[in-house]
Scaffold this motif. Structure first.
Motif, PDB file in Angstrom:
ATOM      1  N   TRP A 104       2.855   6.145 -12.910  1.00 50.90           N
ATOM      2  CA  TRP A 104       3.458   7.453 -13.132  1.00 50.90           C
ATOM      3  C   TRP A 104       3.754   8.196 -11.833  1.00 50.90           C
ATOM      4  O   TRP A 104       4.754   8.902 -11.724  1.00 50.90           O
ATOM      5  CB  TRP A 104       2.568   8.305 -14.026  1.00 50.90           C
ATOM      6  CG  TRP A 104       2.394   7.739 -15.404  1.00 50.90           C
ATOM      7  CD1 TRP A 104       3.026   6.641 -15.929  1.00 50.90           C
ATOM      8  CD2 TRP A 104       1.514   8.219 -16.417  1.00 50.90           C
ATOM      9  NE1 TRP A 104       2.600   6.395 -17.222  1.00 50.90           N
ATOM     10  CE2 TRP A 104       1.665   7.353 -17.550  1.00 50.90           C
ATOM     11  CE3 TRP A 104       0.608   9.271 -16.501  1.00 50.90           C
ATOM     12  CZ2 TRP A 104       0.952   7.532 -18.732  1.00 50.90           C
ATOM     13  CZ3 TRP A 104      -0.105   9.460 -17.675  1.00 50.90           C
ATOM     14  CH2 TRP A 104       0.072   8.600 -18.783  1.00 50.90           C
ATOM     15  N   ASN A 105       2.859   8.059 -10.846  1.00 46.30           N
ATOM     16  CA  ASN A 105       3.065   8.760  -9.581  1.00 46.30           C
ATOM     17  C   ASN A 105       4.274   8.255  -8.818  1.00 46.30           C
ATOM     18  O   ASN A 105       4.769   8.929  -7.906  1.00 46.30           O
ATOM     19  CB  ASN A 105       1.822   8.640  -8.699  1.00 46.30           C
ATOM     20  CG  ASN A 105       0.668   9.501  -9.209  1.00 46.30           C
ATOM     21  OD1 ASN A 105       0.811  10.704  -9.378  1.00 46.30           O
ATOM     22  ND2 ASN A 105      -0.459   8.871  -9.465  1.00 46.30           N
ATOM     23  N   LEU A 106       4.754   7.047  -9.177  1.00 46.51           N
ATOM     24  CA  LEU A 106       5.925   6.506  -8.491  1.00 46.51           C
ATOM     25  C   LEU A 106       7.203   7.249  -8.875  1.00 46.51           C
ATOM     26  O   LEU A 106       8.219   7.120  -8.201  1.00 46.51           O
ATOM     27  CB  LEU A 106       6.081   5.019  -8.816  1.00 46.51           C
ATOM     28  CG  LEU A 106       4.969   4.099  -8.312  1.00 46.51           C
ATOM     29  CD1 LEU A 106       5.228   2.664  -8.766  1.00 46.51           C
ATOM     30  CD2 LEU A 106       4.856   4.167  -6.801  1.00 46.51           C
ATOM     31  N   ALA A 107       7.139   8.003  -9.989  1.00 44.25           N
ATOM     32  CA  ALA A 107       8.319   8.760 -10.409  1.00 44.25           C
ATOM     33  C   ALA A 107       8.621   9.898  -9.441  1.00 44.25           C
ATOM     34  O   ALA A 107       9.770  10.337  -9.322  1.00 44.25           O
ATOM     35  CB  ALA A 107       8.114   9.314 -11.816  1.00 44.25           C
ATOM     36  N   ALA A 108       7.578  10.367  -8.720  1.00 46.71           N
ATOM     37  CA  ALA A 108       7.776  11.446  -7.745  1.00 46.71           C
ATOM     38  C   ALA A 108       6.687  11.349  -6.682  1.00 46.71           C
ATOM     39  O   ALA A 108       5.762  12.153  -6.651  1.00 46.71           O
ATOM     40  CB  ALA A 108       7.726  12.806  -8.440  1.00 46.71           C
ATOM     41  N   PRO A 109       6.759  10.332  -5.823  1.00 46.24           N
ATOM     42  CA  PRO A 109       5.709  10.140  -4.810  1.00 46.24           C
ATOM     43  C   PRO A 109       5.618  11.320  -3.852  1.00 46.24           C
ATOM     44  O   PRO A 109       6.624  11.914  -3.481  1.00 46.24           O
ATOM     45  CB  PRO A 109       6.155   8.868  -4.081  1.00 46.24           C
ATOM     46  CG  PRO A 109       7.635   8.804  -4.301  1.00 46.24           C
ATOM     47  CD  PRO A 109       7.857   9.372  -5.669  1.00 46.24           C
ATOM     48  N   ASP A 111       4.220  11.310  -0.651  1.00 44.43           N
ATOM     49  CA  ASP A 111       4.523  10.947   0.731  1.00 44.43           C
ATOM     50  C   ASP A 111       4.584   9.425   0.827  1.00 44.43           C
ATOM     51  O   ASP A 111       4.316   8.721  -0.145  1.00 44.43           O
ATOM     52  CB  ASP A 111       3.479  11.508   1.691  1.00 44.43           C
ATOM     53  CG  ASP A 111       2.062  11.132   1.262  1.00 44.43           C
ATOM     54  OD1 ASP A 111       1.791   9.920   1.114  1.00 44.43           O
ATOM     55  OD2 ASP A 111       1.234  12.036   1.067  1.00 44.43           O
ATOM     56  N   GLU A 112       4.940   8.909   2.005  1.00 43.15           N
ATOM     57  CA  GLU A 112       5.118   7.468   2.163  1.00 43.15           C
ATOM     58  C   GLU A 112       3.816   6.708   1.932  1.00 43.15           C
ATOM     59  O   GLU A 112       3.816   5.658   1.278  1.00 43.15           O
ATOM     60  CB  GLU A 112       5.648   7.151   3.560  1.00 43.15           C
ATOM     61  CG  GLU A 112       5.929   5.654   3.758  1.00 43.15           C
ATOM     62  CD  GLU A 112       6.435   5.340   5.147  1.00 43.15           C
ATOM     63  OE1 GLU A 112       6.618   4.144   5.443  1.00 43.15           O
ATOM     64  OE2 GLU A 112       6.640   6.287   5.934  1.00 43.15           O
ATOM     65  N   PHE A 113       2.690   7.231   2.453  1.00 44.59           N
ATOM     66  CA  PHE A 113       1.413   6.542   2.275  1.00 44.59           C
ATOM     67  C   PHE A 113       1.049   6.452   0.800  1.00 44.59           C
ATOM     68  O   PHE A 113       0.670   5.380   0.301  1.00 44.59           O
ATOM     69  CB  PHE A 113       0.305   7.265   3.039  1.00 44.59           C
ATOM     70  CG  PHE A 113      -1.068   6.711   2.750  1.00 44.59           C
ATOM     71  CD1 PHE A 113      -1.490   5.521   3.332  1.00 44.59           C
ATOM     72  CD2 PHE A 113      -1.922   7.369   1.868  1.00 44.59           C
ATOM     73  CE1 PHE A 113      -2.737   4.997   3.052  1.00 44.59           C
ATOM     74  CE2 PHE A 113      -3.171   6.855   1.582  1.00 44.59           C
ATOM     75  CZ  PHE A 113      -3.591   5.667   2.173  1.00 44.59           C
ATOM     76  N   THR A 114       1.169   7.583   0.106  1.00 46.10           N
ATOM     77  CA  THR A 114       0.849   7.599  -1.328  1.00 46.10           C
ATOM     78  C   THR A 114       1.759   6.656  -2.088  1.00 46.10           C
ATOM     79  O   THR A 114       1.308   5.917  -2.977  1.00 46.10           O
ATOM     80  CB  THR A 114       1.001   9.026  -1.895  1.00 46.10           C
ATOM     81  OG1 THR A 114       0.139   9.913  -1.179  1.00 46.10           O
ATOM     82  CG2 THR A 114       0.638   9.066  -3.371  1.00 46.10           C
TER      83      THR A 114
END
Length: 214
Positions: A104-109, A111-114
């Motif tokens: 789910w977090n990939l829909a609106a990451p 930052d680059e590390f996350t």
């Protein structure tokens, strides 16, 4: 970033758009807009799915491929899943599935590390769920085959009844010269069924022509 929703159902008797409400709600909760929806009636055990590959062809790096469940994307064998994953990775597309919270977090990451961290976890979980989906598919196929054998032995097997009204409509559209894309879009039939009905129609015309000439 564009969010592209993929909706798949196994057969033309099932509704590929069934999950649309859930996908729309998921996107709305996160302030996202679904840019396009790609729907088809094809088996998830087949690698060749025209709408899925049209979706991937339309994608730019960073776009999101949104599905209700991982098994909507894949019930593929391991080699075919690796081929599909390679295509997805080459396009740098992020897979987000409602049944995979790690995605789910990939829909609106943030930052680059996350983004990289969640991508690594998500890729591992995708492989696991794709393997589970394939096993479930094979188990169901085995149980169906065993049930068919028992039914045939008991004289109870009659096969799946044909959808005569839909098939008649498809035949009429073929006679009217509609394209296969138009027919599949209007009726939700699979390419396999359409090819079968088109072949039957051609065979009937040839047989009728031979009878008249005789």
């Amino acid at each position: 970033m564009f969010v592209r929703a993929y909706l798949r159902a196994q057969t033309s008797q099932q509704d590929a758009s069934r999950a649309r409400g859930a996908l729309d709600a998921f996107a709305a909760e996160r302030g996202l807009r679904i840019a396009a929806r790609y729907m088809e009636n094809e088996s998830g055990a087949k690698l060749h799915r025209p709408e899925l590959f049209r979706l991937l062809a339309d994608c730019e790096p960073g776009d999101v491929l949104l599905v209700e469940q991982v098994d909507r994307l894949s019930r593929l064998t391991s080699p075919d899943w690796m081929k599909l994953r390679a295509e997805i990775d080459a396009k740098e597309v992020r897979i987000v599935a409602l049944d995979l919270p790690t995605s789910w977090n990939l829909a609106a990451p943030e930052d680059e590390f996350t983004s990289r961290m969640f991508s690594a976890v998500n890729n591992m979980m995708l492989d696991v769920l794709a393997a589970v989906a394939r096993k479930d598919y094979e188990d169901r196929r085995r149980r169906q085959a065993e049930g068919t054998v028992r039914a045939k032995a008991a004289g109870l097997y009659k096969g799946r009844p044909a959808n005569t009204s839909r098939n008649a409509a498809i035949a009429a559209m073929l006679r009217d010269g509609r394209t296969w894309s138009q027919i599949m879009s209007a009726t939700g039939c699979s390419r396999t069924l359409l090819a079968k009905l088109a072949r039957e129609q051609r065979d009937h015309l040839v047989s009728h022509s031979t009878t008249v000439e005789g």
